[in-house]
Design a protein around this motif. Structure first.
Motif, short mmCIF file in Angstrom:
data_model
loop_
_atom_site.label_atom_id
_atom_site.label_comp_id
_atom_site.label_asym_id
_atom_site.label_seq_id
_atom_site.Cartn_x
_atom_site.Cartn_y
_atom_site.Cartn_z
N ASP A 1 8.36 10.24 9.41
CA ASP A 1 8.72 9.74 8.09
C ASP A 1 8.40 8.25 7.96
O ASP A 1 7.96 7.78 6.91
N ASP B 1 4.78 7.89 7.29
CA ASP B 1 4.48 8.28 5.91
C ASP B 1 4.94 7.21 4.92
O ASP B 1 4.24 6.88 3.96
N THR C 1 2.54 4.29 4.97
CA THR C 1 1.33 4.58 4.21
C THR C 1 1.58 4.39 2.71
O THR C 1 0.78 3.77 2.01
#
Length: 199
Positions: free
Chosen positions: A172, A175, A178
């Motif tokens: 997570d 992510d 990003t």
């Protein structure tokens, strides 16, 4: 997906002034390691920075308090003593020896970020927000670190079998990073987590 949390875009940062600590230049950092600190506040552990003992001292590049304050310890391009395991580091192709350090180590060229547990024994939301923002800043400075984020247990499973796993889901975090770097809106997954290490 995470629950809605008010998210800031900056974090308080203070420089930790230490003495008698060895300055060992290692150059370009190669990886980033996340740690969990068992102390409720960082200051007792940071006292170890003053030991000046290369074989026994603990040190860290960054320390994040439960209120989200980032304590700036050892510069990115210098060695901090935060993870000794060299067998896995060697198997990953990381450097494990340095002329100014006796024996092999697993943290040469590795930026370490220590995260304080809050009163519940987990990472506070303020810690999580500052961590994500700090990691984003480090990746902006060192873009190759985006694909080189690990937790302590990845490098030293014998001493820290689940060091970060109970506090944060690393997938997570990657992510969220990003999304943050690409300008995606919140909420972030890691900020919405309930300190279990699961999605």
């Amino acid at each position: 997906a995470g629950r809605e949390v008010a998210v800031r875009d900056t974090y308080p940062k203070v420089k930790f002034q230490f003495s008698r600590f060895p300055v060992i230049d290692v150059g370009l950092p190669s990886h980033l390691i996340l740690h969990t600190d068992g102390n409720a506040k960082p200051h007792t552990a940071l006292d170890a920075l003053n030991w000046g003992n290369r074989t026994g001292s603990f040190s860290i590049h960054y320390y994040i308090d439960a209120d989200g304050t980032v304590i700036d310890g050892v510069p990115d391009e210098q060695l901090a003593f935060h993870c000794k395991e060299h067998r896995i580091a060697g198997s990953k192709g990381w450097p494990t020896t340095h002329p100014d350090v006796e024996g092999k180590r697993g943290d040469i060229g590795v930026i370490g970020i220590e995260n304080v547990m809050d009163a519940t024994g987990h990472w506070s939301q303020e810690t999580r927000i500052s961590l994500l923002l700090l990691v984003a800043d480090l990746v902006r400075q060192w873009p190759h670190l985006a694909d080189a984020i690990y937790e302590h247990a990845d490098l030293d499973p014998w001493q820290r079998a689940n060091d970060v796993g109970d506090a944060l889901h690393i997938g997570d975090l990657r992510d969220d990073l990003t999304d943050l770097l690409s300008g995606e809106a919140t909420p972030w997954r890691t900020v919405g987590e309930e300190a279990t290490g699961t999605r």
